[in-house]
Structures are given as structure tokens and as C-alpha cells.
Design a protein around this motif. Structure first.
Motif, PDB file in Angstrom:
ATOM      1  N   LEU A   1      43.590  29.727  55.824  1.00 12.77           N
ATOM      2  CA  LEU A   1      43.164  28.665  55.623  1.00 12.77           C
ATOM      3  C   LEU A   1      42.954  28.489  54.012  1.00 12.77           C
ATOM      4  CD1 LEU A   1      39.349  28.843  57.027  1.00 12.77           C
ATOM      5  CD2 LEU A   1      41.313  28.129  58.284  1.00 12.77           C
ATOM      6  N   HIS A   2      43.102  27.852  53.362  1.00  8.02           N
ATOM      7  CA  HIS A   2      42.989  27.225  52.331  1.00  8.02           C
ATOM      8  C   HIS A   2      41.875  26.244  52.190  1.00  8.02           C
ATOM      9  CE1 HIS A   2      43.980  27.325  47.568  1.00  8.02           C
ATOM     10  NE2 HIS A   2      44.436  26.198  48.121  1.00  8.02           N
ATOM     11  N   ALA A   3      40.936  26.937  50.606  1.00  5.69           N
ATOM     12  CA  ALA A   3      39.206  25.720  51.204  1.00  5.69           C
ATOM     13  C   ALA A   3      39.476  25.571  49.131  1.00  5.69           C
ATOM     14  CB  ALA A   3      38.760  26.496  51.409  1.00  5.69           C
ATOM     15  N   HIS A   4      39.200  24.048  48.524  1.00  2.00           N
ATOM     16  CA  HIS A   4      39.114  23.807  47.658  1.00  2.00           C
ATOM     17  C   HIS A   4      37.853  24.068  47.574  1.00  2.00           C
ATOM     18  CE1 HIS A   4      43.419  22.361  46.538  1.00  2.00           C
ATOM     19  NE2 HIS A   4      43.464  23.297  46.868  1.00  2.00           N
ATOM     20  N   SER A   5      37.047  24.446  47.368  1.00  3.38           N
ATOM     21  CA  SER A   5      35.961  24.713  47.395  1.00  3.38           C
ATOM     22  C   SER A   5      35.088  24.571  46.460  1.00  3.38           C
ATOM     23  CB  SER A   5      35.175  26.069  48.271  1.00  3.38           C
ATOM     24  OG  SER A   5      33.596  26.210  48.024  1.00  3.38           O
TER      25      SER A   5
ATOM     26  N   ARG B   1      51.602  25.308  40.176  1.00  8.07           N
ATOM     27  CA  ARG B   1      51.965  24.485  41.205  1.00  8.07           C
ATOM     28  C   ARG B   1      51.611  25.758  42.102  1.00  8.07           C
ATOM     29  NH1 ARG B   1      57.654  23.426  42.185  1.00  8.07           N
ATOM     30  NH2 ARG B   1      56.880  22.772  44.388  1.00  8.07           N
ATOM     31  N   GLU B   2      50.951  25.269  43.325  1.00  7.75           N
ATOM     32  CA  GLU B   2      50.611  25.924  44.181  1.00  7.75           C
ATOM     33  C   GLU B   2      51.371  27.654  44.652  1.00  7.75           C
ATOM     34  OE1 GLU B   2      47.646  24.694  46.132  1.00  7.75           O
ATOM     35  OE2 GLU B   2      47.049  26.531  46.594  1.00  7.75           O
ATOM     36  N   CYS B   3      52.698  27.055  45.195  1.00  6.88           N
ATOM     37  CA  CYS B   3      53.556  27.986  45.288  1.00  6.88           C
ATOM     38  C   CYS B   3      54.038  29.493  44.137  1.00  6.88           C
ATOM     39  CB  CYS B   3      54.579  27.218  45.957  1.00  6.88           C
ATOM     40  SG  CYS B   3      55.547  26.744  44.015  1.00  6.88           S
TER      41      CYS B   3
ATOM     42  N   ARG C   1      38.754  28.507  39.009  1.00  7.29           N
ATOM     43  CA  ARG C   1      39.216  27.226  38.970  1.00  7.29           C
ATOM     44  C   ARG C   1      40.205  26.457  40.013  1.00  7.29           C
ATOM     45  NH1 ARG C   1      37.379  25.840  33.710  1.00  7.29           N
ATOM     46  NH2 ARG C   1      36.634  27.215  32.448  1.00  7.29           N
ATOM     47  N   HIS C   2      39.532  27.341  40.841  1.00  6.51           N
ATOM     48  CA  HIS C   2      40.554  26.539  42.220  1.00  6.51           C
ATOM     49  C   HIS C   2      40.054  25.850  43.389  1.00  6.51           C
ATOM     50  CE1 HIS C   2      44.907  26.137  44.168  1.00  6.51           C
ATOM     51  NE2 HIS C   2      44.574  25.752  44.596  1.00  6.51           N
ATOM     52  N   GLY C   3      40.293  27.618  44.112  1.00  7.13           N
ATOM     53  CA  GLY C   3      39.494  27.718  45.741  1.00  7.13           C
ATOM     54  C   GLY C   3      40.076  29.016  45.913  1.00  7.13           C
TER      55      GLY C   3
HETATM   56 ZN   LIG Z   1      45.386  24.850  46.594  1.00  8.93          ZN
END
Ligand SMILES: [Zn+2]
Length: 223
Positions: A103-107, A153-155, A178-180
Motif C-alpha cells: 500500500l502507498h498512503a498519503h497519510s 516524481r514518485e518513480c 513530507r509525502h507518506g
Molecule cells: Zn505518493
């Protein structure tokens, strides 16, 4: 309602990704099309598209990949969907950790936990009951989750995330400053449990910091 059952086929994995997307949206983890969900079934990996509403996924929008990360099938090309930007990061968890789901969460709690100390290489917790929801971790353990710096960028996070996984073999997650957070588990149920326990621990750290309460007890008698 999400049923606690193992994935038995590819269609099951696709359906679950849609259900989990809707659920995680209510947690604030995948709002604004952010975040991502991937599930492995045997030698096939399933991923949602990039840049779509995660709370409105349909099974026929989900991509099917092989173990090397190559797309085997996916939604109608006319729809213009691209496989998740998180793909190379998810693949690290599958290859290095034998994960069954990632999972990738922007919590907000995850992002805030990385901002308490902008120089910290890891988030560290101990003496919190919810640690016991993390595979192999006990209440008294000092458990660390590596923090990597964000990129444009995410990648572009893939290399540093892979290195962090190798450096912290006990962790089931990698925080991105600062992202998730990226979280995985042996199957979708343990990945979900890990994500919820970590989010609780991140929230505790942020709240303790705000209240001036030490996250780790400073009384010798409780150690
Ligand atoms: Zn992300």
C-alpha cells in the motif's frame, strides 16, 4: 464491506483493490488520486492505474503484471490509463520481501511523523501496544522505520526505497519525508493491519510531540 478472506484468483485481487481503495479513501490515505494499492496472487501482480480516483476504481480498470513488473493485461487502451506511478516501488517489496500486498498512503500522520525531525534517518518507536500488530515486533522492542527524502516524481524514489528496505530488514514500511508511507505484508490482510498499526504509531508520535510528552518512556522501571 471488506471480507477477511484470502485472495483465490485474479478477479478476487482486482475486486479487493477496488474495495480497499474506497476504504482507504475514508481514512484520508488516497485522497486527490494519491496513494496506491497492489496485491499479488501467485505469479501475478495487480495494480490500480495512476492518477485516477482511488475511491471509484472498477475491476476492469486494474492492471495485471508478471513477476518482473511487465504489464500483461489492463484496461481498454482507449481509456488512456497508465499503470501506477508506484509500480517500481511496489516491485521492490515484492522482490526483496516476498510481499503479498503493498500500500502507498498519503497519510497526514505519516507525513507529519517525518517532519518532527527533518534530519532523522528513521522513525523510532517503543513501548506502544499497537507495535504488537506488526509482524515480529513486541511491546518492548525498539522498532525503526526508515525515512527517505522525497523527489519530484514518485518513480524517482525507487532506488532509495530499495536501499532503505535492505538497511532495515525488520521494518514493514518505508516513510517518505513530507509525502507518506509505503507499507507491505505477507498478504493483503497483514499489509492492511501493518498500515493501520503504523498509522496509529505515527499519530501517537505527532500527538506526543505536540503535547510535549516523550514518545518513549523515560522511567527506568518500565524498561
Ligand atoms: Zn505518493
Amino acid at each position: 464491506m471488506i471480507r477477511q478472506q484470502p485472495v483465490t484468483c485474479g478477479d478476487d485481487a482486482k475486486r479487493l483493490i477496488c474495495e480497499l481503495g474506497a476504504h482507504f479513501y475514508t481514512q484520508g490515505w488516497v485522497s486527490g488520486t494519491g496513494g496506491g494499492i497492489s496485491i499479488r496472487h501467485r505469479k501475478r501482480i495487480y495494480m490500480a492505474p495512476s492518477g485516477v480516483l482511488k475511491e471509484a476504481l472498477e475491476p476492469d480498470m486494474i492492471f495485471e503484471l508478471d513477476q518482473d513488473g511487465a504489464v500483461i493485461s489492463g484496461p481498454d487502451p482507449a481509456l488512456g490509463y497508465r499503470v501506477s506511478e508506484c509500480q517500481p516501488l511496489f516491485m521492490h517489496a515484492y522482490r526483496q520481501r516476498g510481499a503479498g500486498a503493498v500500500l502507498h498512503a498519503h497519510s497526514q500522520w505519516a507525513a507529519l511523523a517525518t517532519m518532527i525531525d527533518e534530519q532523522a534517518p528513521a522513525f523510532v518507536t517503543s513501548h506502544l501496544e499497537m507495535q504488537k500488530g506488526l509482524s515480529g515486533v513486541g511491546y518492548y522492542d525498539q522498532h525503526s522505520v526508515p525515512i527517505i527524502d522525497n523527489t519530484a516524481r514518485e518513480c524517482e524514489l525507487a532506488d532509495s526505497l530499495g536501499e532503505a528496505m535492505a538497511s532495515y530488514p525488520q521494518a514493514h514500511a518505508v516513510l517518505v519525508r513530507r509525502h507518506g508511507v509505503y507499507v507491505w505484508g505477507a498478504d493483503w490482510i497483514s499489509a492492511k493491519r501493518h498500515a493501520e498499526c503504523y498509522d496509529y504509531l505515527f499519530a501517537m508520535a505527532v500527538r506526543c510531540h505536540g503535547l510535549g510528552i516523550p514518545l518513549t518512556p523515560n522511567r527506568a522501571s518500565v524498561i
